[in-house]
Write an enzyme that holds these catalytic residues in place. Structure first.
Site, mmCIF file in Angstrom:
data_model
loop_
_atom_site.group_PDB
_atom_site.id
_atom_site.type_symbol
_atom_site.label_atom_id
_atom_site.label_comp_id
_atom_site.label_asym_id
_atom_site.label_seq_id
_atom_site.Cartn_x
_atom_site.Cartn_y
_atom_site.Cartn_z
ATOM 1 N N SER A 7 -31.497 32.776 50.566
ATOM 2 C CA SER A 7 -31.734 34.214 50.457
ATOM 3 C C SER A 7 -33.218 34.489 50.611
ATOM 4 C CB SER A 7 -31.259 34.726 49.098
ATOM 5 O OG SER A 7 -31.859 35.977 48.851
ATOM 6 N N HIS A 32 -29.318 34.588 54.330
ATOM 7 C CA HIS A 32 -28.799 35.698 53.527
ATOM 8 C C HIS A 32 -29.919 36.728 53.336
ATOM 9 C CE1 HIS A 32 -25.994 37.342 50.493
ATOM 10 N NE2 HIS A 32 -27.072 37.590 49.762
ATOM 11 N N ASP A 34 -30.946 40.257 51.506
ATOM 12 C CA ASP A 34 -30.601 41.172 50.418
ATOM 13 C C ASP A 34 -31.278 42.525 50.597
ATOM 14 O OD1 ASP A 34 -28.928 39.586 48.666
ATOM 15 O OD2 ASP A 34 -30.692 38.326 48.382
ATOM 16 N N MET A 36 -31.731 46.214 49.161
ATOM 17 C CA MET A 36 -31.575 46.949 47.893
ATOM 18 C C MET A 36 -32.237 48.313 48.003
ATOM 19 S SD MET A 36 -32.604 43.905 45.297
ATOM 20 C CE MET A 36 -31.795 42.307 45.345
ATOM 21 N N HIS A 65 -26.492 41.457 53.118
ATOM 22 C CA HIS A 65 -25.830 41.879 51.869
ATOM 23 C C HIS A 65 -26.396 43.234 51.475
ATOM 24 C CE1 HIS A 65 -25.275 40.814 47.276
ATOM 25 N NE2 HIS A 65 -24.520 41.826 47.656
ATOM 26 N N MET A 67 -26.830 46.079 49.144
ATOM 27 C CA MET A 67 -26.694 46.567 47.764
ATOM 28 C C MET A 67 -27.222 47.991 47.751
ATOM 29 S SD MET A 67 -27.867 43.068 45.947
ATOM 30 C CE MET A 67 -28.578 42.492 47.472
ATOM 31 N N MET A 136 -20.305 38.044 43.105
ATOM 32 C CA MET A 136 -21.622 37.992 42.457
ATOM 33 C C MET A 136 -21.498 37.191 41.159
ATOM 34 S SD MET A 136 -23.776 39.527 44.417
ATOM 35 C CE MET A 136 -25.151 39.190 43.297
ATOM 36 N N ASP A 174 -22.965 34.259 45.046
ATOM 37 C CA ASP A 174 -24.352 34.698 45.120
ATOM 38 C C ASP A 174 -24.915 34.897 43.713
ATOM 39 O OD1 ASP A 174 -26.760 35.842 45.818
ATOM 40 O OD2 ASP A 174 -25.896 37.580 46.832
#
Ligand code: DX5
Ligand code: ZN
Length: 219
Positions: A7, A32, A34, A36, A65, A67, A136, A174
């Site tokens: 990640s 990966h 992330d 956010m 991913h 979020m 998660m 994750d």
């Protein structure tokens, strides 16, 4: 053997290309990413322009991913930026099925993620349409958190659900993955492990080697 997805949240962003190269050379399987938004999760991380930069810097599969709330508003932008797979959160939209269809219509692999307090039932209606089910094992928002041990039983249940409804869907775990938890989650049924801190804190090559050997010993 389970696949490893470093990640980049925990990478050194001033040396991103170099760190991606180190991941590739050490045998990482996918990257990966992330995303956010400061609303779905308390933290703000990175957006479309960083995904574009990552795409230019690696040939590895970009596992994005999201979020973020209302992910359907941004799916197309991340697809165009170079995401290979896009995962949305079940808690972030009332229209998860539509969002999954949208991801597929853009030619990308579709994933659904759930938080530690969300029932596994959320996977059931959409499982036949999924390429990836992301469980998660920490509350999303930050790297470096402790693995929630109850995630192991949830993982076993998710594996049964996947095996009966869509055997080609991969299970990704994750949060809080390190050499000790990696072996446990693989034994419980994970196909892909996301690891941030455990890959990027210290030497990337030796960290990935350590994670890999713990996966091998869990088989
Ligand atoms: C958490 C993110 C994770 C995070 C994992 O919200 O979704 O991908 O980067 O970090 P570690 O491996 O440090 O728990
Ligand atoms: Zn993640």
């Amino acid at each position: 053997m389970a696949r490893l997805a470093p990640s980049v949240l925990s990478a050194d962003f001033a040396r991103l290309a170099e760190q991606l190269r180190a991941c590739e050379e050490a045998g990482a399987d996918l990257i990966h990413v992330d995303v956010m938004d400061g609303r779905f999760v308390p933290n703000i991380s990175l957006g479309v322009v960083v995904v574009e930069a990552l795409k230019r810097s690696t040939r590895l599969f970009l596992d994005v991913h999201l979020m973020i709330v209302e992910p359907e508003r941004h799916i197309e932008a991340f697809a165009k930026a170079g995401a290979d797979g896009i995962t949305i959160h079940a808690e972030a939209t009332p229209h998860a099925h539509r969002a999954i269809e949208q991801i597929h219509s853009l030619g990308k692999q579709a994933g659904l993620a759930i938080n530690p307090a969300t029932p596994l039932d959320f996977f059931k209606p959409v499982m036949p349409a999924l390429d990836l089910a992301l469980l998660m094992a920490v509350n999303p928002g930050f790297g470096g958190q402790k693995f929630i041990p109850e995630s192991l039983a949830r993982l076993q249940d998710l594996k049964s659900l996947r095996d009966s409804l869509n055997p080609r869907c991969l299970i990704e775990v994750d949060g809080g993955i390190n050499a000790a938890t990696a072996a446990q989650v693989v034994a419980a049924g994970a196909d892909i492990l996301v690891a941030g801190t455990a890959v990027f804190s210290g030497d990337i090559k030796s960290n990935i080697d350590t994670l890999r050997s713990s996966l091998a010993s869990s088989r």
